[in-house]
Design a protein around this motif. Sequence first.
Motif, PDB file in Angstrom:
ATOM      1  N   UNK A  28      40.966  44.097  31.310  1.00  0.00           N
ATOM      2  CA  UNK A  28      39.590  43.722  30.958  1.00  0.00           C
ATOM      3  C   UNK A  28      39.170  44.364  29.641  1.00  0.00           C
ATOM      4  N   UNK A  29      39.576  45.618  29.419  1.00  0.00           N
ATOM      5  CA  UNK A  29      39.267  46.284  28.154  1.00  0.00           C
ATOM      6  C   UNK A  29      39.950  45.572  26.989  1.00  0.00           C
ATOM      7  N   UNK A  30      41.175  45.138  27.213  1.00  0.00           N
ATOM      8  CA  UNK A  30      41.904  44.411  26.166  1.00  0.00           C
ATOM      9  C   UNK A  30      41.213  43.090  25.841  1.00  0.00           C
ATOM     10  N   UNK A  31      40.768  42.388  26.868  1.00  0.00           N
ATOM     11  CA  UNK A  31      40.060  41.126  26.642  1.00  0.00           C
ATOM     12  C   UNK A  31      38.760  41.359  25.881  1.00  0.00           C
ATOM     13  N   UNK A  32      38.062  42.439  26.234  1.00  0.00           N
ATOM     14  CA  UNK A  32      36.810  42.772  25.555  1.00  0.00           C
ATOM     15  C   UNK A  32      37.067  43.108  24.090  1.00  0.00           C
ATOM     16  N   UNK A  33      38.116  43.889  23.837  1.00  0.00           N
ATOM     17  CA  UNK A  33      38.447  44.259  22.456  1.00  0.00           C
ATOM     18  C   UNK A  33      38.854  43.034  21.650  1.00  0.00           C
ATOM     19  N   UNK A  34      39.721  42.206  22.224  1.00  0.00           N
ATOM     20  CA  UNK A  34      40.216  41.026  21.504  1.00  0.00           C
ATOM     21  C   UNK A  34      39.095  40.065  21.133  1.00  0.00           C
ATOM     22  N   UNK A  35      38.139  39.896  22.034  1.00  0.00           N
ATOM     23  CA  UNK A  35      37.120  38.867  21.831  1.00  0.00           C
ATOM     24  C   UNK A  35      35.989  39.320  20.928  1.00  0.00           C
ATOM     25  N   UNK A  36      35.530  40.568  21.074  1.00  0.00           N
ATOM     26  CA  UNK A  36      34.323  40.970  20.348  1.00  0.00           C
ATOM     27  C   UNK A  36      34.405  42.381  19.762  1.00  0.00           C
ATOM     28  N   UNK A  37      34.825  43.364  20.549  1.00  0.00           N
ATOM     29  CA  UNK A  37      34.682  44.764  20.142  1.00  0.00           C
ATOM     30  C   UNK A  37      35.610  45.133  18.984  1.00  0.00           C
ATOM     31  N   UNK A  38      36.805  44.540  18.929  1.00  0.00           N
ATOM     32  CA  UNK A  38      37.748  44.832  17.839  1.00  0.00           C
ATOM     33  C   UNK A  38      38.590  43.584  17.569  1.00  0.00           C
ATOM     34  N   UNK A  39      37.977  42.548  16.979  1.00  0.00           N
ATOM     35  CA  UNK A  39      38.651  41.251  16.900  1.00  0.00           C
ATOM     36  C   UNK A  39      39.461  41.014  15.630  1.00  0.00           C
ATOM     37  N   UNK A  40      39.759  42.054  14.857  1.00  0.00           N
ATOM     38  CA  UNK A  40      40.500  41.844  13.607  1.00  0.00           C
ATOM     39  C   UNK A  40      41.646  42.843  13.494  1.00  0.00           C
ATOM     40  N   UNK A  41      42.524  42.613  12.523  1.00  0.00           N
ATOM     41  CA  UNK A  41      43.650  43.512  12.286  1.00  0.00           C
ATOM     42  C   UNK A  41      43.155  44.819  11.666  1.00  0.00           C
ATOM     43  N   UNK A  42      43.955  45.873  11.818  1.00  0.00           N
ATOM     44  CA  UNK A  42      43.579  47.175  11.267  1.00  0.00           C
ATOM     45  C   UNK A  42      43.780  47.228   9.761  1.00  0.00           C
ATOM     46  N   UNK A  43      44.616  46.344   9.219  1.00  0.00           N
ATOM     47  CA  UNK A  43      44.830  46.416   7.778  1.00  0.00           C
ATOM     48  C   UNK A  43      45.690  45.288   7.256  1.00  0.00           C
ATOM     49  N   UNK A  44      45.752  45.215   5.933  1.00  0.00           N
ATOM     50  CA  UNK A  44      46.521  44.188   5.240  1.00  0.00           C
ATOM     51  C   UNK A  44      46.821  44.695   3.834  1.00  0.00           C
ATOM     52  N   UNK A  45      47.879  44.205   3.202  1.00  0.00           N
ATOM     53  CA  UNK A  45      48.137  44.584   1.813  1.00  0.00           C
ATOM     54  C   UNK A  45      47.036  44.060   0.894  1.00  0.00           C
ATOM     55  N   UNK A  46      46.795  44.773  -0.188  1.00  0.00           N
ATOM     56  CA  UNK A  46      45.776  44.357  -1.147  1.00  0.00           C
ATOM     57  C   UNK A  46      46.239  44.704  -2.554  1.00  0.00           C
ATOM     58  N   UNK A  47      45.557  44.165  -3.552  1.00  0.00           N
ATOM     59  CA  UNK A  47      45.944  44.417  -4.941  1.00  0.00           C
ATOM     60  C   UNK A  47      45.229  43.476  -5.886  1.00  0.00           C
ATOM     61  N   UNK A  48      45.895  42.370  -6.279  1.00  0.00           N
ATOM     62  CA  UNK A  48      45.267  41.368  -7.136  1.00  0.00           C
ATOM     63  C   UNK A  48      44.512  40.333  -6.302  1.00  0.00           C
ATOM     64  N   UNK A  49      44.943  40.151  -5.073  1.00  0.00           N
ATOM     65  CA  UNK A  49      44.191  39.394  -4.079  1.00  0.00           C
ATOM     66  C   UNK A  49      43.677  40.377  -3.051  1.00  0.00           C
TER      67      UNK A  49
END
Length: 458
Positions: A349-370
Amino acid sequence: MKENEIVPGFTLKDFEERLNNLLSIMDDNSLFILGSKKESYMSPNVKYPYRQDSNFYYLCGVSEPECYLVIRKNNESSQIKHEITLYVREKSKREFFHGVVNGVESLQKLFGNLIEVKPVKGFLRDLQGHVRNYNIIYHDPDFDEGLSDFIVKSGGGIEEFRGEKQRKKVIYPDSLVSMLRSRKSASEIAHIKKCASISAQAFTELMKKIRPGMSEAHVEAILEFECRIRGAQRLAYPPVIGSGDRANIIHYLTNNHLTQDGDLIRIDAAAEYYGYMNDITRTFPVNGKFTAPQRKVYEAVLDIQKKCIEYLKKHTTETITVHSYHDYSYRLIIESLSQHFNISKSKNELCQLADSVVYPHMVGHPTGMWIHEDIPTRDDKLGPGMIITCEPGIYFSNQVKEYIPNSLLHGIGVQIEDDILLTEDGIEVLSHETPKEVEEIEEIMARGRAQHPMYFSF
């Protein structure tokens, strides 16, 4: 610009290295075609501000439209191993309306023997012969339908490119250039650090000047102003300026509400400095003082972020991917929901809550010119020279208040984001100048109120 620079921060040697790196991964007997970004219009005869295609700028540094970069790589046995040609606009009376262009002669002086510069009016004539002579063509068919049709026709028709009689192969050029851009050179790192310093100073000034009752649009204007007076060309991307419960909308771009006394405001914004950018997020109280519930959520996110940054240090001794990095942050979020916020739910249930609303994005991504740099897959290993964001968040939107026992937490959304350079022996937080400790933020905001007691919106 400094002496010997082609564009701010980069010399001819930088571009020579990039082009040589590209040639090293191109197939023999191949043709590389890359066009500059097309101009776009907000209404007839009124253009949007122009920003060059990042791959084009990376390879030659030219910031004008209507240009093409063509690279021919021959077989090892050929007397001439490769030829690089840049097609650009010529100087003309149009400059009175649209601004000065570099022109063929001035660019040829800059590039010397590295690149041959020609008028763009000869591009199609030359291209017709090149397409006939090369069987591997690096070209984006979606860039220009007319150009793609011309390439197919020049190459002998569609049967040359597909089917049983296929002799020619088209490959997207982004696949090569993205590979090169993923690892930043010393010059690029220095350039991005300059950009990060601009962003940090802008955030600090904003913390001093923000007041309850300001519109989110006013907050955005202050941040952009503070970036641009320090040399940034623009904000790196449309900023998120979300106050109150709007801080829980991940990509909130409306930015048209009035801030309220007692609100937290989540700001995802940063500068762009001559082709390179940061991705930074800070969350802080509009009135300059965290409430106890706000501080509880904020410090939980800050603790998770610090642990994730420590985790990235392991890239020197372990195989770390974007997926494994995110999975680690996800486990920390689930633990925090259970231990710090007394959400008595099963793990599923905690995982479903996190996935849907509480933490619905990735922790990071490469960045630079984009703002989101390409990587082949999220399972590819992270390594030295890469810049990756660290941006955990906890979002207690009013939509999920039935799951949160403490009503004082309802509507609180917190995200903290920094840009992390992976090095040979660890990491470097490039955005470290941007305040994020509770005491530091409150001290800066208190100092701002003393310096600007009457700073408010109209």
